[in-house]
Design an enzyme around this catalytic site. Sequence first.
Site, PDB file in Angstrom:
ATOM      1  N   CYS A   1       4.494  50.392  -1.393  1.00 53.25           N
ATOM      2  CA  CYS A   1       4.701  49.010  -0.930  1.00 53.25           C
ATOM      3  C   CYS A   1       4.806  48.954   0.598  1.00 53.25           C
ATOM      4  O   CYS A   1       5.686  49.574   1.199  1.00 53.25           O
ATOM      5  CB  CYS A   1       5.967  48.458  -1.591  1.00 53.25           C
ATOM      6  SG  CYS A   1       6.716  47.055  -0.753  1.00 53.25           S
TER       7      CYS A   1
ATOM      8  N   CYS B   1       8.080  47.659   1.914  1.00 51.73           N
ATOM      9  CA  CYS B   1       9.136  48.672   1.758  1.00 51.73           C
ATOM     10  C   CYS B   1       9.086  49.681   2.895  1.00 51.73           C
ATOM     11  O   CYS B   1      10.121  50.095   3.427  1.00 51.73           O
ATOM     12  CB  CYS B   1       8.981  49.399   0.419  1.00 51.73           C
ATOM     13  SG  CYS B   1       9.030  48.315  -1.029  1.00 51.73           S
TER      14      CYS B   1
ATOM     15  N   CYS C   1      -0.105  44.522  10.446  1.00 52.81           N
ATOM     16  CA  CYS C   1      -1.053  45.603  10.131  1.00 52.81           C
ATOM     17  C   CYS C   1      -0.385  46.692   9.294  1.00 52.81           C
ATOM     18  O   CYS C   1       0.537  47.360   9.747  1.00 52.81           O
ATOM     19  CB  CYS C   1      -1.610  46.178  11.436  1.00 52.81           C
ATOM     20  SG  CYS C   1      -2.367  47.803  11.296  1.00 52.81           S
TER      21      CYS C   1
ATOM     22  N   CYS D   1      -0.562  50.142  10.762  1.00 54.79           N
ATOM     23  CA  CYS D   1       0.390  50.260  11.877  1.00 54.79           C
ATOM     24  C   CYS D   1       1.791  50.574  11.352  1.00 54.79           C
ATOM     25  O   CYS D   1       2.530  51.377  11.931  1.00 54.79           O
ATOM     26  CB  CYS D   1       0.426  48.980  12.694  1.00 54.79           C
ATOM     27  SG  CYS D   1      -1.160  48.496  13.422  1.00 54.79           S
TER      28      CYS D   1
END
Length: 358
Positions: free
Chosen positions: A52, A55, A171, A174
């Site tokens: 996730c 997360c 992103c 990122c």
Amino acid sequence: MARSTIHFTLAIVALFLISSAVAEYITLTEENFEKEVGQDRDALVEFYAPWCGHCKKLAPEFERLGNAFKKATSVLIGKVDCDEHKDVCTKYEVQGYPSIKFFPKGSLEPKDYDGERTAEKFVEYVNSQAGTLVKIGAISSNVVTLTQDTFNEIVMDNTKHVLVEFWAPWCGHCQDLAPIYESLGDAFKNEADVVIANINIDKYKKQIEMYNVQNIPRVMMFSKDNKDGENYLGKRNLEDLVNFVNEKCGTNRDGEGQLNSNAGIIEILDILVKEFKSAGDDDKQEVYAKIEEEAANLNGSLARYGKIYIKAAHSYMVKGADYAKNEIQRIERLLSKSVSSVKADEFTLKKNILSVFA
């Protein structure tokens, strides 16, 4: 039970207790959930999935939260991997990730947390629910955050090698790179002429046009002698990024920020040291003078290394051939103790150079 078995069991228990005491949070499973939660302390629990993106973005904030409450025995900060422990997540009606739930002391009936997902807000919430007075520490980062105003000042400084990541908050790649990039900043924090930096292109769009940024994260090296910038094309893992910085900046770090065995070594001085060691007593002074002469031509950090060569050569002549070996053993004893990263660098440089004399 045999005495040796008892000792072994006690050692394992002690190790477990020590490990639990220093963890940022407790990993909760189907086996230990109800043994830890709903007992004699309040609990804030994150239900998450490893894949996730939200997360992953939350992870550093939740670790800061866990760190803040590490010494608060009345509060448990825990995490459940819902891929591994589906039954726990189903039982507590977890619909999306990450889900944050507060379990009051003595209760397995949770309250949903729906506030901002920052460490500061988590601490504020837990304090209000548990009656604690915990304060969150300031974020410490060795990555320099660039702005439109500071970009040229820092990146175009000819005395610095500057690695820049162009990124955006939305992103996913990122977000994946963020903890690795933080570790990269930590690894090079003691290198005075190396800067690990990033810039949020959502806030500062001018840099998108300047460097034709189309895909992010984009990582570029602006070395002292190339301020046009060079794209990093390697894998986005710590080892490859560290190797890239070492190659472009002439540094010798590993992923933990420690100097490797090549740090401080200067080829021309190594050649002279070999000549110095093989020279007779009458000729050593002459070779020593050559080492001094070559060291005097060095600049920057190399000049510092040159001084270590000179001092080692002088001690070799005064104290004898065993000096280097004995000094290395002393340094290794010092490095085995808890020392600051700056002191560790100092000792490692000296040890590396002494190894040429040993």
